[in-house]
Write an enzyme that holds these catalytic residues in place. Sequence first.
Site, PDB file in Angstrom:
ATOM      1  N   GLU A  14       0.837  -1.192   0.125  1.00 38.82           N
ATOM      2  CA  GLU A  14      -0.051   0.096  -0.008  1.00 38.82           C
ATOM      3  C   GLU A  14       0.749   1.336   0.002  1.00 38.82           C
ATOM      4  O   GLU A  14       0.547   2.206  -0.746  1.00 38.82           O
ATOM      5  CB  GLU A  14      -1.089  -0.042   1.292  1.00 38.82           C
ATOM      6  CG  GLU A  14      -1.876  -1.252   1.069  1.00 38.82           C
ATOM      7  CD  GLU A  14      -3.042  -0.898   2.212  1.00 38.82           C
ATOM      8  OE1 GLU A  14      -4.069  -1.328   2.127  1.00 38.82           O
ATOM      9  OE2 GLU A  14      -2.567  -0.589   3.488  1.00 38.82           O
ATOM     10  N   ASP A 218      -9.607 -10.835   4.933  1.00 36.46           N
ATOM     11  CA  ASP A 218      -9.982 -12.190   5.348  1.00 36.46           C
ATOM     12  C   ASP A 218     -10.964 -12.135   6.379  1.00 36.46           C
ATOM     13  O   ASP A 218     -11.404 -11.102   6.943  1.00 36.46           O
ATOM     14  CB  ASP A 218      -8.681 -12.872   6.056  1.00 36.46           C
ATOM     15  CG  ASP A 218      -7.984 -12.147   7.378  1.00 36.46           C
ATOM     16  OD1 ASP A 218      -8.561 -12.412   8.412  1.00 36.46           O
ATOM     17  OD2 ASP A 218      -6.965 -11.535   6.830  1.00 36.46           O
TER      18      ASP A 218
END
Length: 251
Positions: A14, A218
């Site tokens: 990122e 997740d």
Amino acid sequence: MGQRIAVISAVHEELAEILALMPDEQRTVAAGREFWRGHLQGHEVLAVLSGIGKVAAATTATAVMERFQPQQVLFTGVAGGLASGVEVGDIVVGTAFLQHDLDASPLFPRWEVPGRGVSRFPADLALTQVLHEAARDAVTWLPKLLDADTLRLFGLHAPSVHRGEIATGDRFVATAAESAALRAALPEALAVEMECAAVAQVCADYGVPFAAVRTISDRADDAAHVDFSRFLQQVARHYSGRIVRKALNLL
């Protein structure tokens, strides 16, 4: 006139995506960290990797405050989905942050930060609204960018944006039992991760507005490690770059 804005990223992928948007970034090293200073969307921006865990994140945030004196702080990263309906590929914009593993009882109530009299640090309302709008743009845009195999793998055909509480702790929650225990203890928490509450506390100490956005990588269960690296490369980094650029454009 632009503002001084610190952008803290949780993962290298990122941060790289954000730096790619800053054509004039300059690197400095302090407190064992690389800080990248430049401009983006008309603002003076400092981008830095938080490090993993609460201590690393707090050290990073403190160094940012002392050396850059930002007017606002944005955090972007990934998280495990905790609440029902918060799925892989969704985005959670934090409204409040607490440490799920902080317990100084019986001296203080469970989760309360000693000396502060609170267990949760709220996000700045205006910044949260900006991140929410930027996230809504990102979930519309990203599925159009990805190939069919990636969409199928992560189930990203109709990702959603959520606003709510984020729980922080110094462990990677990766079993169904742990996730269920957290849901029972903290029914308002939408996601779980390892940095935001620490950064929020430092920002509160310095009186600097803070907001955070987390992409759900997740479900914080027994499959939490599956294809994590691929998710960072193919999904999370794109979300981060798009959200940060859009948010800075709105500020």
